[in-house]
Scaffold this motif. Structure first.
Motif, PDB file in Angstrom:
ATOM      1  N   GLY A  37       0.816  -1.218   0.000  1.00  0.00           N
ATOM      2  CA  GLY A  37       0.000   0.000   0.000  1.00  0.00           C
ATOM      3  C   GLY A  37       0.845   1.261   0.000  1.00  0.00           C
ATOM      4  N   ILE A  38       0.335   2.285  -0.679  1.00  0.00           N
ATOM      5  CA  ILE A  38       0.988   3.606  -0.666  1.00  0.00           C
ATOM      6  C   ILE A  38      -0.067   4.698  -0.460  1.00  0.00           C
ATOM      7  CG2 ILE A  38       2.910   2.889  -2.154  1.00  0.00           C
ATOM      8  CD1 ILE A  38       1.445   4.420  -4.464  1.00  0.00           C
ATOM      9  N   GLY A  39       0.409   5.915  -0.191  1.00  0.00           N
ATOM     10  CA  GLY A  39      -0.509   7.034   0.036  1.00  0.00           C
ATOM     11  C   GLY A  39      -0.903   7.758  -1.244  1.00  0.00           C
ATOM     12  N   LEU A  40      -0.001   7.787  -2.214  1.00  0.00           N
ATOM     13  CA  LEU A  40      -0.262   8.511  -3.465  1.00  0.00           C
ATOM     14  C   LEU A  40      -1.297   7.772  -4.316  1.00  0.00           C
ATOM     15  CD1 LEU A  40       3.431   9.458  -3.906  1.00  0.00           C
ATOM     16  CD2 LEU A  40       1.573  11.136  -4.042  1.00  0.00           C
ATOM     17  N   GLU A 214       3.631  21.225   0.900  1.00  0.00           N
ATOM     18  CA  GLU A 214       4.815  21.097   0.051  1.00  0.00           C
ATOM     19  C   GLU A 214       4.978  19.652  -0.401  1.00  0.00           C
ATOM     20  OE1 GLU A 214       6.154  19.084   3.120  1.00  0.00           O
ATOM     21  OE2 GLU A 214       7.947  19.726   2.025  1.00  0.00           O
ATOM     22  N   ASN A 215       5.195  19.494  -1.697  1.00  0.00           N
ATOM     23  CA  ASN A 215       5.358  18.180  -2.313  1.00  0.00           C
ATOM     24  C   ASN A 215       5.988  18.396  -3.681  1.00  0.00           C
ATOM     25  OD1 ASN A 215       4.495  15.354  -1.495  1.00  0.00           O
ATOM     26  ND2 ASN A 215       2.812  16.540  -0.595  1.00  0.00           N
ATOM     27  N   PRO A 216       6.538  17.348  -4.291  1.00  0.00           N
ATOM     28  CA  PRO A 216       7.086  17.515  -5.644  1.00  0.00           C
ATOM     29  C   PRO A 216       5.981  17.887  -6.658  1.00  0.00           C
ATOM     30  CG  PRO A 216       7.961  15.547  -4.600  1.00  0.00           C
ATOM     31  CD  PRO A 216       6.844  16.025  -3.725  1.00  0.00           C
TER      32      PRO A 216
HETATM   33  O1  KDG Z   1       2.832   7.110  -1.038  1.00  0.00           O
HETATM   34  C1  KDG Z   1       3.671   8.038  -0.402  1.00  0.00           C
HETATM   35  C2  KDG Z   1       2.844   8.976   0.418  1.00  0.00           C
HETATM   36  O2  KDG Z   1       2.193   8.228   1.404  1.00  0.00           O
HETATM   37  C3  KDG Z   1       3.617  10.097   1.086  1.00  0.00           C
HETATM   38  O3  KDG Z   1       4.906   9.689   1.484  1.00  0.00           O
HETATM   39  C4  KDG Z   1       3.684  11.274   0.170  1.00  0.00           C
HETATM   40  O4  KDG Z   1       5.322  12.974   0.283  1.00  0.00           O
HETATM   41  C5  KDG Z   1       4.299  12.515   0.752  1.00  0.00           C
HETATM   42  C6  KDG Z   1       3.605  13.283   1.810  1.00  0.00           C
HETATM   43  O5  KDG Z   1       3.623  14.514   1.681  1.00  0.00           O
HETATM   44  O6  KDG Z   1       3.062  12.732   2.767  1.00  0.00           O
END
Ligand code: KDG
Length: 337
Positions: A37-40, A214-216
């Motif tokens: 699982g991931i957050g994105l 903030e994020n890419p």
């Molecule tokens: O899937 C990755 C995200 O869960 C998380 O790491 C993304 O950079 C992120 C954030 O801002 O939480």
């Protein structure tokens, strides 16, 4: 065909299962299952690369290991999924290193603002001896770090004003990852930061609980933050690595051959991730402007001022990480240039 069988099996197609058992070698033993699982979301290079991992593992184990993929925090956020790995109720997650500091404090060195000068230097350091040393520290936490993937250089967005200099941060309510260095660095810049799980961020911006984040660029565009944010600047204040994590109890339950397969697949899919991520990031700034955001350039002088303001936070956390280890990281960065 193997993929289809697994898919049907996962959907509970009990009959099709036995019909096709020969295709997957399914009659030589029960398949092991990885829940990843991931957050994105599923448009992001991280998820696309997780699909690559799935493909490699299922192909190379002849279906003996099945990978189920989840995105958009369906299984939780970075921190709760990492805890699930420790408990053995989930097998894989790929968090940013920032929330991992809650498990291994030394990872805080990667949160030092303006640490890595480029993605290439980050690759060399993380894949080299020092980076691997940090992965080793995860073992005590019942976690196995199989590879570094890339989140990337982070840039600030908000809905109040364009950010060109440090003074523009004043009073902005910014969401940060759940990490003390990030929190204190943004405080040092004059902002009013709040740590929050990634899955809650969109709604928080929509409802005005926070002014920005903030994020890419890739994340900002693919998560559609432009719908609730007006301004983006190339603050590039931090290079954010991902760590491909596996539950240690699950890893230990694999045969040696299977361990090698998952390790190689995490590294190879990680290569794919870095390439795709860089391409997507490069394309995303233009897309953000097409989607209505204003772009503000941070000058080298303004970057230097920001760096100066956050230096006391770096000094404080260098003590926590340990002076020798921090020096090792600095030396590796120097050597990589
Ligand atoms: O899937 C990755 C995200 O869960 C998380 O790491 C993304 O950079 C992120 C954030 O801002 O939480």
């Amino acid at each position: 065909a193997a993929f289809m069988v697994l898919f049907l099996a996962a959907c509970g197609g009990g009959d099709t299962d036995t019909d096709n058992a020969g295709d997957t070698g399914g009659d030589t033993g029960e398949a092991k299952k990885i829940r990843a699982g991931i957050g994105l979301n599923d448009a992001h290079p991280q998820y696309q690369s997780l699909l690559k991992f799935k493909e490699l593992v299922e192909e190379r184990t002849n279906g003996q290991i099945e990978v189920e993929t989840y995105h958009s925090s369906q299984l939780g956020d970075d921190r709760t999924m990492t805890e699930a790995l420790q408990l053995g109720s989930q097998e894989v997650t790929i968090p940013s290193t920032a929330p991992l500091v809650n498990f291994v404090p030394e990872f805080a060195v990667f949160d030092f603002p303006f640490l890595f000068p480029s993605e290439e230097v980050a690759d060399t350091v993380l894949d080299g001896e020092v980076g691997q040393k940090f992965l080793g520290m995860l073992e005590d936490q019942n976690l196995v770090g199989l590879a570094y993937w890339e989140n990337g250089f982070r840039d600030v967005t908000n809905s109040v004003r364009p950010i060109a200099t440090a003074a523009d941060f004043k009073g902005l309510k910014l969401r940060t990852m759940e990490n003390q260095v990030h929190l204190e660095a943004f405080q040092a810049l004059g902002a009013n930061p709040t740590p929050m799980a990634f899955g809650e961020l969109f709604t928080a911006m929509q409802q005005g609980t926070v002014d920005g984040q903030e994020n890419p660029y890739a994340t900002i565009n693919l998560q559609k933050y432009y719908e609730v944010q007006d301004h983006v600047s190339n603050t590039h204040h931090i290079y954010s690595p991902f760590v491909f994590l596996m539950s240690k109890s699950f890893f230990d339950s694999l045969t040696e051959e299977q361990q090698q397969i998952v390790k190689d697949a995490a590294v190879e899919a990680g290569q794919h991730n870095r390439e795709l991520n860089r391409k997507t990031n490069a394309e995303s700034l233009e897309a953000l402007q097409e989607n209505g955001m204003t772009f503000t350039e941070v000058s080298p002088e303004a970057h230097a001022e920001m760096k100066e303001l956050v230096q006391p936070v770096i000094d404080k956390y260098a003590d926590q990480v340990g002076a020798d280890l921090v020096q090792e990281v600095y030396d590796a960065i120097e050597a990589a240039q």
